[in-house]
Design a protein around this motif. Structure first.
Motif, short mmCIF file in Angstrom:
data_model
loop_
_atom_site.label_atom_id
_atom_site.label_comp_id
_atom_site.label_asym_id
_atom_site.label_seq_id
_atom_site.Cartn_x
_atom_site.Cartn_y
_atom_site.Cartn_z
N ARG A 284 0.82 -1.22 0.00
CA ARG A 284 0.00 0.00 0.00
C ARG A 284 0.86 1.27 0.00
O ARG A 284 0.60 2.21 -0.76
N TRP A 285 1.88 1.31 0.84
CA TRP A 285 2.64 2.54 1.02
C TRP A 285 3.86 2.65 0.12
O TRP A 285 4.38 3.75 -0.08
N GLU A 286 4.33 1.53 -0.44
CA GLU A 286 5.52 1.56 -1.28
C GLU A 286 5.23 0.90 -2.63
O GLU A 286 5.69 -0.20 -2.91
N PRO A 287 4.46 1.56 -3.49
CA PRO A 287 4.09 0.96 -4.76
C PRO A 287 5.22 0.94 -5.78
O PRO A 287 5.08 0.28 -6.81
N LEU A 288 6.33 1.63 -5.51
CA LEU A 288 7.40 1.75 -6.49
C LEU A 288 8.76 1.51 -5.85
O LEU A 288 8.94 1.65 -4.64
N TYR A 289 9.71 1.17 -6.71
CA TYR A 289 11.10 1.00 -6.29
C TYR A 289 12.00 1.76 -7.26
O TYR A 289 11.84 1.65 -8.48
N GLU A 290 12.90 2.56 -6.71
CA GLU A 290 13.87 3.28 -7.54
C GLU A 290 14.99 2.30 -7.89
O GLU A 290 15.89 2.03 -7.10
N VAL A 291 14.92 1.76 -9.10
CA VAL A 291 15.74 0.62 -9.48
C VAL A 291 17.10 1.01 -10.03
O VAL A 291 18.01 0.17 -10.10
N THR A 292 17.25 2.27 -10.44
CA THR A 292 18.55 2.68 -10.98
C THR A 292 18.80 4.14 -10.64
O THR A 292 17.88 4.96 -10.66
N GLN A 293 20.05 4.44 -10.30
CA GLN A 293 20.46 5.79 -9.96
C GLN A 293 21.98 5.83 -9.91
O GLN A 293 22.66 4.88 -10.32
N ILE A 294 22.53 6.95 -9.43
CA ILE A 294 23.98 7.15 -9.44
C ILE A 294 24.72 6.02 -8.74
O ILE A 294 25.76 5.55 -9.22
N LYS A 295 24.20 5.53 -7.60
CA LYS A 295 24.91 4.54 -6.79
C LYS A 295 24.65 3.12 -7.30
O LYS A 295 24.35 2.22 -6.52
N GLY A 296 24.77 2.92 -8.60
CA GLY A 296 24.66 1.59 -9.16
C GLY A 296 23.26 1.23 -9.62
O GLY A 296 22.28 1.87 -9.26
N ASP A 297 23.18 0.18 -10.43
CA ASP A 297 21.93 -0.29 -11.00
C ASP A 297 21.41 -1.45 -10.16
O ASP A 297 22.18 -2.32 -9.74
N GLY A 298 20.10 -1.48 -9.94
CA GLY A 298 19.52 -2.48 -9.05
C GLY A 298 18.56 -3.44 -9.70
O GLY A 298 17.73 -4.03 -9.01
N GLU A 299 18.64 -3.60 -11.03
CA GLU A 299 17.72 -4.53 -11.68
C GLU A 299 18.06 -5.97 -11.33
O GLU A 299 17.22 -6.72 -10.85
N THR A 300 19.30 -6.37 -11.59
CA THR A 300 19.69 -7.74 -11.29
C THR A 300 21.20 -7.80 -11.14
O THR A 300 21.90 -6.80 -11.32
N HIS A 301 21.71 -8.97 -10.79
CA HIS A 301 23.14 -9.19 -10.54
C HIS A 301 23.59 -10.39 -11.36
O HIS A 301 22.83 -11.34 -11.56
N PRO A 302 24.83 -10.39 -11.84
CA PRO A 302 25.30 -11.52 -12.66
C PRO A 302 25.17 -12.88 -11.98
O PRO A 302 24.91 -13.89 -12.65
N LEU A 303 25.33 -12.93 -10.65
CA LEU A 303 25.20 -14.21 -9.96
C LEU A 303 23.75 -14.66 -9.87
O LEU A 303 23.47 -15.86 -9.78
N LEU A 304 22.82 -13.70 -9.93
CA LEU A 304 21.41 -14.05 -9.90
C LEU A 304 20.87 -14.36 -11.29
O LEU A 304 19.89 -15.09 -11.43
#
Length: 629
Positions: A284-304
């Motif tokens: 309800r309170w967190e409908p979104l995630y900031e997935v990319t910005q200056i401090k690296g990309d947060g979509e996925t990781h090579p090990l995942l």
């Protein structure tokens, strides 16, 4: 005669223009829906425009910006975002290639406005013994010592000022600035702030963004890390705000890659497991995630995602903010793709998905300048602005603690930020906020490419090429951020996607769909599918599409490869009617020079480390579409 005719034509026209607003303009209530009209657009109500903005910008009112050299406040931030030329803190001038459509000045709530108060010798600050001490230290020429003094208190969770009236007065300055620069239909200045929870130096930060005008948000005391480090307490604060004011608020987290497994953890901050109540409130309170910005990309990781050749994109995976090294078991609880899949597992087990979030990008710049292009990057903080010398590359973004240099991340490893794109009908606070709430938004790594996706049960391949693509999508399917429920027997989800390059940027390489689901073994799974691509490439025997190639030479490239626009139609070959799934679109541009390459073209060779990224591929990630049996 000729003159008389012109006069006769002009005078009525002038009268028409003067009376237009009162006599000719009509409201929505004047149009009878369903009645036959020649104009086909009278009953159009779906979002038909994409707006680009930054929801995470810091000014000198953030202590970790103002105390280390940033002298630009909210006014300069809004002026710059609106397209004006602004002089950066180190003296160089900056301007955007095109204005942004919206901006949130999201300064840290913790000791909001400390640096400006010191600069102006604010009497209320000087009346506090600690305030007098840090003021005198700065005025004596030791701002770094003052910053360390503040950081010690902040890190310990002790509020050295603890004066709500003083905080309220500074917050109201930011509110007033946003009100001055907000111009409905032209530029949207949304109110917001950052809650900077960092338990044990693990990043749990959230941006809070309001839908409301000054009459509801003024005189607030933003919720801070000093109040609590638990996100559940932030949600309670927002609930109280909505109840007391009738306003609307939402939050979105960022940089799970620096949370060391806490961002999408399997348990709450109090140690209890995730339950239905927690899952409902988080969704309800967190409908979104900031997935990319200056401090690296947060979509996925090579090990995942070992089979995804594009997974290793500005990967920051050494640890948290300096106190603990990363271990592989933390990764599934840090990255968006894995978290979305784990959310499906929770939904199957408890009936609610706590990680049902859309995706946006933003800058997290601390320079007051929302620069996102590789050729116009003014850095993470003032110490990394153009003209800062080698400090622009050597500055520590993640500081070493007792673990030493092994955990340090330097400024040359930063990504030139990100952007949030919102599908809406108009550029207003209400329309932009509502687009975020329904998750009809997407993230980019700074490019302003246009991306749209619809899922349905009866789309045909030719529908992608229809001139009324969006009308068809909304009439017979659902857009990004929505739910697709069970369709006709034996039907499979069908997707139609369009992507258009940034008019000032690079051509497109490919469109992909990322699918996540829970397998028969009960474990989350993900897979990437190429849907459309430029050129005459053919997938190999393993289904892998060859690289698009590269035209990069130093800081130059050409759009002689790739495509200006791509359209894709895709049916899920792995569809199981009884299996929950999510689908989001990733669009990749052709390779382009990074900001480091542009720096070397401008300043000459900089002696950068061997792992410096000189060529990269900008990208966009849409909010998912969820299938629920």
């Amino acid at each position: 005669m000729k003159r008389l005719l012109i006069g006769a034509l002009l005078l009525p026209g002038m009268a028409f223009a003067q009376s237009y607003a009162s006599d000719v303009a009509i409201g929505e209530g004047d149009v009878v829906l369903g009645q036959r009209h020649y104009s086909p657009f009278l009953d159009q109500s779906y979002p038909n425009r994409v707006f680009f903005g930054d929801t995470h910008l810091h000014t000198s009112y953030s202590t970790d910006a103002g105390m280390i050299g940033n002298s630009l406040g909210p006014d300069e931030a809004f002026r710059f975002a609106r397209g004006e030329k602004v002089r950066a803190a180190l003296g160089d001038y900056a301007q955007l290639v095109r204005p942004l459509d919206f901006l949130v000045v999201a300064d840290h709530a913790e000791n909001l406005g400390l640096a400006p108060m010191i600069a102006e010798s604010n009497p209320a600050l000087l009346a506090i013994p600690w305030g007098r001490k840090i003021h005198d230290l700065v005025k004596a020429g030791d701002p770094f010592g003052a910053y360390v003094m503040w950081g010690t208190e902040m890190g310990a969770g002790n509020d050295p000022i603890d004066d709500d009236d003083l905080t309220r007065s500074i917050w109201n300055r930011i509110v007033s600035s946003a009100e001055r620069f907000n111009e409905p239909g032209v530029f949207t200045a949304l109110h917001g702030f950052e809650w900077t929870s960092s338990p044990a130096m693990n990043n749990l930060h959230r941006i809070v963004m309001f839908r409301d005008d000054a009459d509801k948000v003024e005189d607030l005391v933003p919720f801070s890390n000093y109040d609590s480090t638990d996100p559940e307490d932030l949600w309670r604060w927002m609930e109280t705000y909505e109840r007391d004011t009738g306003g609307r608020a939402m939050a979105f987290a960022h940089n799970g890659n620096l949370s060391n497994g806490l961002m999408f953890d399997d348990k709450r901050m109090n140690g209890e497991p995730i339950d239905v109540d927690y899952a409902e409130r988080r969704a309800r309170w967190e409908p979104l995630y900031e997935v990319t910005q200056i401090k690296g990309d947060g979509e996925t990781h090579p090990l995942l995602s070992p089979n995804d050749e594009f997974a290793d994109y500005y990967t920051w995976d050494r640890g948290n903010f300096g106190s603990e090294l990363k271990t592989p078991d933390m990764l599934p609880r840090e990255y968006a793709r894995a978290a979305l899949a784990r959310g499906l597992k929770y939904e199957a087990e408890i009936g609610v998905n706590p990680f049902k979030f859309g995706m946006i990008g933003s800058t997290d710049s601390h320079t007051s300048l929302a620069t996102t292009r590789e050729d116009n990057y003014f850095g993470k903080a003032t110490l990394g602005e153009p003209g800062a010398g080698h400090e622009r590359y050597d500055e520590n973004i993640v500081q070493p603690d007792f673990l030493g240099e092994e955990i340090t991340v330097k400024h040359y490893e930063t990504l030139a930020a990100g952007l949030a794109a919102a599908w809406a009908r108009e550029n207003t606070r209400e329309a932009i906020w509502d687009a975020f709430k329904r998750k009809e938004v997407y993230a980019t790594t700074g490019t302003r490419m246009t991306v749209r996706v619809f899922a349905g049960w009866d789309f045909e391949a030719d529908d992608v090429h229809r001139p009324d693509f969006a009308r068809t999508g909304y009439a017979r399917g659902v857009p990004m951020g929505a739910d697709l429920f069970a369709g006709p027997a034996d039907a499979v989800p069908r997707f139609m996607i369009r992507a258009l390059r940034d008019p000032d940027g690079a051509n497109l390489d490919r469109i992909q769909i990322v699918k996540g689901w829970v397998g028969g073994d009960g474990e989350p799974k993900t897979q990437v599918f190429d849907v459309a691509w430029s050129g005459d490439r053919t997938p190999d025997a393993d289904g892998k599409l060859p690289p698009v190639g590269s035209t990069v030479h130093g800081a130059d490239y050409t759009n002689t490869i790739g495509a200006a626009a791509l359209g894709g139609y895709w049916e899920d070959p792995l569809f199981d009617r009884g299996q929950r799934a999510y689908y989001y679109v990733r669009v990749l541009e052709i390779p382009t020079p990074s900001w480091l390459a542009h720096d070397e073209a401008f300043y000459g060779p900089q002696g950068l480390p061997d792992d410096a990224v000189m060529v990269q591929q900008e990208r966009a990630y849409t909010s998912p579409i969820w299938y629920t049996p």
